[in-house]
Design an enzyme around this catalytic site. Structure first.
Site, short mmCIF file in Angstrom:
data_model
loop_
_atom_site.label_atom_id
_atom_site.label_comp_id
_atom_site.label_asym_id
_atom_site.label_seq_id
_atom_site.Cartn_x
_atom_site.Cartn_y
_atom_site.Cartn_z
N CYS A 100 -24.74 2.44 -17.60
CA CYS A 100 -26.06 3.03 -17.76
C CYS A 100 -25.93 4.25 -18.66
CB CYS A 100 -26.60 3.44 -16.39
SG CYS A 100 -28.23 4.19 -16.45
N HIS A 142 -31.99 -3.93 -13.63
CA HIS A 142 -31.43 -2.57 -13.80
C HIS A 142 -32.49 -1.63 -14.39
CE1 HIS A 142 -28.11 0.29 -15.14
NE2 HIS A 142 -29.16 0.71 -15.80
N GLU A 143 -33.16 -2.07 -15.47
CA GLU A 143 -34.14 -1.19 -16.13
C GLU A 143 -35.32 -0.90 -15.22
OE1 GLU A 143 -33.19 0.44 -18.54
OE2 GLU A 143 -31.47 -0.84 -18.94
N HIS A 146 -35.03 1.81 -12.67
CA HIS A 146 -35.24 3.19 -13.15
C HIS A 146 -36.67 3.65 -12.88
CE1 HIS A 146 -31.50 4.30 -15.14
NE2 HIS A 146 -31.46 3.15 -15.77
NI NI Z 1 -29.71 2.50 -16.76
#
Ligand code: NI
Length: 178
Positions: A100, A142-143, A146
């Protein structure tokens, strides 16, 4: 359009739940999307979320075309995904290594759904919908994490599979030689 500073883990802005985008096809949204794309390209990331550049909006970008950070992965079309909704298509999960840009230099193993459907909008309000698997599905999960203030180390279950990229690569090379 500009390359922005990427916030690093420890910055409380990375832990906030981001707000949905209410208006599409605006100058502000187009600037945000271009900043994300420029910053992702500059940092050679596979994805970037608005909170990582300090903007608490539900906007992510991702894409992978022959990325030196991910030499073994299938390409992913460059995608702008706003107000995303993710649905796993079955229960299957798989472990895989992630990095990341907000946790620079480190990699860790994370369990993610193997098959997902995602939907949302592009910056013009056009509908985006895809069914994907593998690394593409991993990047999107994953994105989108966030946007809920979740960084991948918070998802890790095996802290032994966590370390600095350089050391992990050296260890993998040593393993391949033996
Ligand atoms: Ni990330």
């Amino acid at each position: 359009m500009a390359v922005k500073k990427v916030l690093r883990m420890g910055d409380p802005k990375l832990l906030q739940v981001a707000e949905p985008v209410a208006k599409f096809n605006t100058r502000a949204l187009s600037t945000l999307v271009n900043d994300l794309l420029d910053t992702m390209a500059k940092q050679e990331g596979a994805g970037l979320a608005a909170p990582q550049i300090g903007v608490s909006k539900r906007v992510v970008v991702f894409g992978l075309a022959a990325n030196p950070r991910y030499p073994d992965e299938e390409p992913i079309p460059t995608t702008v995904l706003i107000n995303p909704v993710l649905d796993p298509l079955d229960e299957q999960m798989e472990a895989g290594w992630e990095g990341c840009l907000s946790v620079p230099g480190l990699r860790g193993e994370v369990l993610r759904y193997t098959h997902i459907r995602y939907s949302g909008f592009d910056q013009f309000g056009g509908k985006v919908e895809r069914e994907v698997c593998g690394f593409h599905a991993r990047v999107v999960q994953h994105e989108c994490d966030h946007l809920d203030g979740i960084l991948y180390p918070q998802r890790m279950t095996n802290m032994r599979a966590f370390g600095f990229e350089e050391e992990l690569e050296q260890a993998a090379e040593a393993e391949n030689r033996s």
